[in-house]
Design a protein around this motif. Structure first.
Motif, PDB file in Angstrom:
ATOM      1  N   LEU A  15     -18.788   1.670  -7.766  1.00  0.00           N
ATOM      2  CA  LEU A  15     -17.625   0.781  -7.659  1.00  0.00           C
ATOM      3  C   LEU A  15     -16.442   1.302  -8.481  1.00  0.00           C
ATOM      4  N   TRP A  16     -16.711   1.879  -9.636  1.00  0.00           N
ATOM      5  CA  TRP A  16     -15.624   2.496 -10.408  1.00  0.00           C
ATOM      6  C   TRP A  16     -14.993   3.640  -9.617  1.00  0.00           C
ATOM      7  N   GLY A  17     -15.793   4.253  -8.760  1.00  0.00           N
ATOM      8  CA  GLY A  17     -15.282   5.351  -7.928  1.00  0.00           C
ATOM      9  C   GLY A  17     -14.246   4.909  -6.913  1.00  0.00           C
ATOM     10  N   THR A  18     -14.123   3.582  -6.681  1.00  0.00           N
ATOM     11  CA  THR A  18     -13.105   3.078  -5.747  1.00  0.00           C
ATOM     12  C   THR A  18     -11.735   2.967  -6.402  1.00  0.00           C
ATOM     13  N   THR A  19     -11.644   3.180  -7.716  1.00  0.00           N
ATOM     14  CA  THR A  19     -10.376   3.031  -8.431  1.00  0.00           C
ATOM     15  C   THR A  19      -9.276   3.896  -7.823  1.00  0.00           C
ATOM     16  N   GLY A  20      -9.649   5.105  -7.405  1.00  0.00           N
ATOM     17  CA  GLY A  20      -8.660   6.008  -6.813  1.00  0.00           C
ATOM     18  C   GLY A  20      -8.043   5.449  -5.541  1.00  0.00           C
ATOM     19  N   ILE A  21      -8.814   4.672  -4.791  1.00  0.00           N
ATOM     20  CA  ILE A  21      -8.299   4.057  -3.563  1.00  0.00           C
ATOM     21  C   ILE A  21      -7.158   3.104  -3.903  1.00  0.00           C
ATOM     22  N   TYR A  22      -7.391   2.261  -4.906  1.00  0.00           N
ATOM     23  CA  TYR A  22      -6.373   1.285  -5.291  1.00  0.00           C
ATOM     24  C   TYR A  22      -5.182   1.956  -5.966  1.00  0.00           C
ATOM     25  N   SER A  23      -5.433   3.022  -6.718  1.00  0.00           N
ATOM     26  CA  SER A  23      -4.336   3.767  -7.334  1.00  0.00           C
ATOM     27  C   SER A  23      -3.417   4.338  -6.255  1.00  0.00           C
ATOM     28  N   HIS A  24      -4.033   4.814  -5.176  1.00  0.00           N
ATOM     29  CA  HIS A  24      -3.269   5.351  -4.044  1.00  0.00           C
ATOM     30  C   HIS A  24      -2.396   4.249  -3.435  1.00  0.00           C
ATOM     31  N   LEU A  25      -2.957   3.057  -3.288  1.00  0.00           N
ATOM     32  CA  LEU A  25      -2.209   1.929  -2.722  1.00  0.00           C
ATOM     33  C   LEU A  25      -1.103   1.461  -3.663  1.00  0.00           C
ATOM     34  N   TYR A  26      -1.391   1.450  -4.962  1.00  0.00           N
ATOM     35  CA  TYR A  26      -0.386   1.037  -5.953  1.00  0.00           C
ATOM     36  C   TYR A  26       0.794   2.010  -5.994  1.00  0.00           C
ATOM     37  N   ARG A  27       0.502   3.296  -5.870  1.00  0.00           N
ATOM     38  CA  ARG A  27       1.576   4.294  -5.936  1.00  0.00           C
ATOM     39  C   ARG A  27       2.578   4.106  -4.809  1.00  0.00           C
ATOM     40  N   ALA A  28       2.112   3.562  -3.681  1.00  0.00           N
ATOM     41  CA  ALA A  28       3.017   3.299  -2.561  1.00  0.00           C
ATOM     42  C   ALA A  28       4.054   2.242  -2.933  1.00  0.00           C
ATOM     43  N   TYR A  29       3.743   1.408  -3.926  1.00  0.00           N
ATOM     44  CA  TYR A  29       4.685   0.394  -4.416  1.00  0.00           C
ATOM     45  C   TYR A  29       5.522   0.914  -5.585  1.00  0.00           C
ATOM     46  N   GLY A  30       5.253   2.136  -6.019  1.00  0.00           N
ATOM     47  CA  GLY A  30       5.978   2.705  -7.148  1.00  0.00           C
ATOM     48  C   GLY A  30       5.566   2.115  -8.488  1.00  0.00           C
TER      49      GLY A  30
END
Length: 302
Positions: A15-30
């Motif tokens: 589950l910690w390995g999913t952090t990169g997925i959310y980081s990718h989504l957050y970066r789209a918001y700057g």
């Protein structure tokens, strides 16, 4: 493996390995890194809170010792880790920073020897070496950019390793006498306070918030923070050797690599496959039945 908690540590790592997925989504918001951390931790608190309310007032109670452990765990594993991790990434790059984080098995082994009197064994030492090699290959793809080495970056990376190692130690200490849900909640409380203080100094940036971002943050707080931290705290008290925890949770690196390949088209490559195999091998090594109680000092040790 289920009885001694290993499976839950591995699920936490996944589950910690999913952090990169959310980081990718957050970066789209700057959204800057410190704000990502604040969103993750605050949403994790919001997810845990209803369960504590349903359990009643007693679920909010911790001993004085429990509060101290939760404070240390929150500040170190949430605030200090995030600051050091993003600094290490900036100085060394993502791959090198990840490798330094996974010096944690060695740090946990040393701390466990003094705190829990865990004796070193040959199997444990070999598993640690295989884990670090596996993480190194998985994170770098076999390409080591020595030109980007920075002493300050290495130092901050090692601080990350210490912070991640302290999670195993504090979780064991807290889980021995405290409610796991309460420990997880107050860890997030103290971590959030420290992150907000840091964010007020460096700034949290400006970004456009909408319903989609709120949903992403709630799912992120649930799946990559609240649930894995709860399972980790629950399982580590059932793990025979605390020093095995960071080896088991190294599946995080494998999961992150596979998620990146499947969801974002990142190249897997042969060296990353070798790394994945090594990580799995190290986990298999520590889950093999113990034939004898021997240490590194014992002749004829397995």
């Amino acid at each position: 493996m289920i009885k001694n908690g290993a499976i839950f540590i591995m699920l936490s790592g996944t589950l910690w390995g999913t952090t990169g997925i959310y980081s990718h989504l957050y970066r789209a918001y700057g959204i800057p890194p410190v704000t990502m951390s604040i969103l993750r931790v605050s949403c994790a608190m919001l997810v845990i809170l209803p369960f504590m309310i349903m359990k009643g007032r007693k679920s909010f109670k911790l001993s004085r010792r429990g509060f101290k452990i939760a404070c240390v765990q929150g500040v170190i594993t949430q605030a200090v880790f995030n600051v050091a991790y993003f600094t290490a990434i900036g100085k060394l790059g993502m791959a090198s920073a990840v490798v330094l984080v996974y010096t944690s098995p060695i740090i946990v082994a040393i701390m466990s020897y003094f705190i829990f009197k865990e004796k070193p064994t040959l199997r444990k030492a070999l598993a640690m070496c295989v884990t670090i090699m596996g993480v190194a290959f998985t994170a770098t793809g076999g390409v080591f950019d020595l030109g980007k080495l920075s002493l300050y970056g290495i130092f901050m990376g090692l601080i990350c390793g210490f912070c991640f190692a302290s999670l195993a130690i504090t979780s064991r200490l807290g889980g021995q006498s405290e409610d796991t849900t309460a420990m997880t909640f107050y860890t997030m409380v103290f971590g959030l306070i420290a992150l907000l203080i840091y964010g007020s100094i460096v700034g949290i940036g400006e970004f456009h918030a909408d319903g989609k971002l709120a949903l992403i943050s709630i799912i992120n707080g649930s799946t990559s923070v609240a649930l894995p931290y709860f399972m980790y705290g629950f399982a580590i008290t059932r793990l025979k050797h605390v020093s095995y925890a960071p080896i088991l949770s190294s599946v995080e690196n494998v999961a992150a690599t596979l998620f990146g390949t499947l969801l974002f088209g990142e190249e897997l490559g042969p060296w990353r496959v070798v790394g994945i195999v090594l990580v799995i091998t190290s986990i298999a090594m520590i889950n093999m039945p113990e034939r004898s109680k021997c240490t590194l000092k014992s002749p004829g040790c397995e």
